[in-house]
Design an enzyme around this catalytic site. Structure first.
Site, PDB file in Angstrom:
ATOM      1  N   TYR A 440       0.791  -1.210  -0.083  1.00 16.75           N
ATOM      2  CA  TYR A 440      -0.003  -0.078  -0.083  1.00 16.75           C
ATOM      3  C   TYR A 440       0.841   1.396  -0.061  1.00 16.75           C
ATOM      4  O   TYR A 440       1.900   1.251   0.219  1.00 16.75           O
ATOM      5  CB  TYR A 440      -1.095   0.053   1.062  1.00 16.75           C
ATOM      6  CG  TYR A 440      -0.613  -0.120   2.555  1.00 16.75           C
ATOM      7  CD1 TYR A 440       0.588   0.057   2.836  1.00 16.75           C
ATOM      8  CD2 TYR A 440      -1.703  -0.257   3.576  1.00 16.75           C
ATOM      9  CE1 TYR A 440       1.058   0.102   4.334  1.00 16.75           C
ATOM     10  CE2 TYR A 440      -1.543  -0.471   4.736  1.00 16.75           C
ATOM     11  CZ  TYR A 440      -0.112  -0.222   5.171  1.00 16.75           C
ATOM     12  OH  TYR A 440       0.348  -0.122   6.580  1.00 16.75           O
ATOM     13  N   GLU A 441       0.199   2.408  -0.159  1.00 12.54           N
ATOM     14  CA  GLU A 441       0.928   3.692  -0.476  1.00 12.54           C
ATOM     15  C   GLU A 441       1.670   3.627  -1.635  1.00 12.54           C
ATOM     16  O   GLU A 441       2.952   4.378  -1.559  1.00 12.54           O
ATOM     17  CB  GLU A 441       1.650   4.189   0.736  1.00 12.54           C
ATOM     18  CG  GLU A 441       0.637   4.326   2.069  1.00 12.54           C
ATOM     19  CD  GLU A 441      -0.507   5.065   1.886  1.00 12.54           C
ATOM     20  OE1 GLU A 441      -0.759   5.773   0.933  1.00 12.54           O
ATOM     21  OE2 GLU A 441      -1.664   4.855   2.752  1.00 12.54           O
ATOM     22  N   GLY A 442       1.560   2.905  -2.741  1.00 16.12           N
ATOM     23  CA  GLY A 442       2.347   2.539  -3.903  1.00 16.12           C
ATOM     24  C   GLY A 442       3.331   1.457  -3.636  1.00 16.12           C
ATOM     25  O   GLY A 442       4.197   1.565  -2.961  1.00 16.12           O
TER      26      GLY A 442
END
Length: 596
Positions: A440-442
């Protein structure tokens, strides 16, 4: 059941002796952060982490969150009381502006506290952590009315925050986003759409949840250029700050997931929900990137945090578990077998984790200080240089620290043998919880491409050249010191490989972009090794100074040995990474899709 002890003394050593926090006393908020205040905050955060959050970690994992038929979500037993202590202690607003009720202290302190919370209970720590990210975005981009209405309660912690980006068909490529916003006569917007994977999207910890939502205003351009950011509260808020009617936002379901069971990961449905524009129309990604960059640094800290708690428990087990004899002869002849810590491969495993953890913690504080300078310095050149360094290092911290952090939880689990696979020892939960941080978050492959594709060439490569220049100047300064020479020499070799890799991309990636894509992850990790090596040089230098002044010999000699281990056993990987990069993309891209 796993145990945890927050590494307060190590953080204080980094702040005071490695980075000399007193040199930042001219920045707003730093004058209030006296040594006594800093130590008191960290000791209290440690106590909360060890005594309150750690015991709830397995509880949260076993119970998970529960969704009722009306869409409300209940968090695991004990979470509400623990969150109440977060609010009462003012932990969310440590670094928030005083004008909105925060304490205005350095962001660097918040990063340290967040490490402790995440080590103790990552799923729980996400609730206040996401709120801090939302606060950061509103401070930078919201108008005064929105700030006054939402920030005080969010900073206090009685309201929490989220970020809503991902949709069922749209993750990394936000240009495909479909959630729509229709402008109303009073200046508000009606938001309609579905978001998925929304951490802390619905829960029972706070009185209100303030969602930051990406949506496309009717008639806006296609792609990322037409995305705007909106603040959408769970409950409407009156002009007097009082909570009103329920807004048109609800939790459609909870995701069933591999780990972080104590955090409510939601499918969020927006059905003509009322929202207000944050920042300018069609400039939503700019505003959201403030929160995303905060979150990416926070996720990097999660990688470190789980590596640290896994390491601590692996050390305890290695000292207690009796298996076999040392290959050089029995070390504990009075016992039926030696503890496994006598075995070189066990030592290698533990030293690898330790060498990462201490340097990664230093890198987090280095980045935290850069963030404080970028946001607080009155000198424009200082702000720019700090912002350059922070932007360059953000994908490295997120990608490398979560990749290695996960690998270290697996190594710690492996050290336990079969017991590591059994839930009661807690190691398998660390593995499961750590896995999401790589996604997550890229996802980390995206972080690698961000570094190679955007950050290296940004402003003519200004940030990269400044970082390489800093490394070169440091090596030159310390090369005459015989105690530092072996470390600085190894750092110089790694830095040379980083320069060669950067130059290779410049020469070979413009004409053939696949060369950049194929080598990006190796470059990310090469960069990470050099950055961690730079931290180890500074740690060792400070440890030498402490030894000369009569400091704890056992403690600081251990740091010197660990620094040497990193340079001898971990830094040489930069050569392998360089070779992979220079191999190019030919064999990677040659097979047709149908051959797979």
């Amino acid at each position: 059941m796993p145990t945890y002890k927050a590494p307060v003394d190590d953080a204080l050593f980094l702040l005071n002796d490695v980075f000399h926090i007193e040199r930042y006393g001219n920045l707003p908020g730093f004058s209030d952060a006296s040594p006594d205040v800093i130590e008191a905050i960290l000791r209290e955060a440690a106590k909360l982490s060890e005594d309150v959050l750690t015991p709830l970690n397995r509880v949260g994992d076993k119970e998970g969150c529960k969704r009722s038929a009306d869409g409300s979500v209940t968090t695991p037993a004990g979470f509400k009381d623990a969150y109440k202590q977060i609010v009462e202690g003012g932990w969310i607003g440590i670094s928030a502006p005083q004008e909105f009720g925060g304490q205005g202290l350095p962001m660097t302190l918040t990063e340290i506290v967040n490490e402790y919370f995440c080590s103790a209970n990552m799923a729980f720590a996400m609730y206040p952590g996401l709120t801090q990210g939302a606060i950061a975005a509103l401070i930078v981009h919201a108008n005064d009315a929105i700030k006054q209405k939402y920030l005080p309660k969010m900073i206090e912690g009685v309201w929490t925050g989220t970020m809503n980006l991902t949709e069922p068909h749209c993750g990394t490529d936000l240009g495909l986003l479909r959630t729509k916003a229709v402008k109303q006569g009073d200046g508000s917007y009606k938001i309609t759409g579905t978001k998925i994977f929304i951490s802390a999207g619905e829960h029972d910890l706070s009185d209100n949840i303030i969602h930051l939502v990406l949506a496309r205003i009717e008639g806006a351009p296609a792609g990322t250029k037409g995305i705007s950011l909106f603040v959408v509260p769970k409950f409407m808020v009156g002009d007097d700050g009082a909570i009103g009617a329920r807004n048109g936002v609800s939790c459609g379901s909870l995701e069933e997931k591999m780990g972080i069971h104590g955090n409510s990961t939601c499918v969020m449905n927006y059905d003509s929900a009322t929202g207000w524009l944050v920042g300018e129309e069609n400039r939503g990604l700019n505003a959201m990137f403030v929160m995303m960059n905060e979150a990416r640094l926070g996720v990097g800290i999660q990688g470190l945090a789980l590596s640290e708690v896994a390491y601590q428990n692996a050390v305890v087990y290695a000292k207690e578990r009796l298996q076999g004899r040392a290959i050089t002869g029995a070390k504990f002849p009075d016992k039926p077998a030696d503890p496994i810590i006598v075995h070189p491969d066990v030592r290698r495993t533990l030293m690898t984790m330790r060498a990462f953890n201490e340097a990664a913690r230093a890198l987090v504080l280095w980045a935290g200080l850069k963030s404080d300078v970028a946001h607080r310095s009155g000198d424009a050149k200082e702000r720019q240089a700090a912002d350059d360094a922070l932007g360059l290092m953000t994908p490295v911290i997120k990608g490398v620290m979560t990749d290695v952090g996960f690998a270290n939880t697996v190594s710690a689990q492996q050290l336990y043998g079969g017991h590591g696979y059994i839930a009661e020892h807690g190691m398998e939960q660390f593995v499961r919880d750590a896995r999401i941080a790589m996604i997550y978050e890229g996802a980390n492959g995206v972080q690698a491409m961000d570094l190679v594709g955007r950050k290296l060439g940004k402003d003519g490569g200004r940030a990269l050249m400044a970082f390489l220049g800093e490394l070169g100047a440091y090596a030159k300064e310390k090369s005459a010191d015989e105690t530092m020479k072996p470390l600085v020499t190894a750092l110089g070799q790694g830095s040379g490989h980083l320069q060669q890799a950067s130059m290779w991309f410049m020469q070979n990636a413009m004409a053939k972009p696949d060369n950049a894509g194929a080598g990006a992850t190796d470059y990310l990790h090469l960069f990470g090794l050099v950055a961690l090596g730079y931290m180890w040089c500074q740690i060792a230098d400070a440890a030498n100074a402490k030894l000369k002044s009569g400091g704890d010999a056992a403690r600081f000699n251990a740091k010197l040995v660990t620094a040497r281990f990193f340079m001898e056993r971990m830094m040489p990987e930069t050569a392998t990474r360089l070779a992979r990069i220079q191999a190019g993309a030919a064999s990677t891209m040659e097979l047709p899709a149908e051959a797979f």
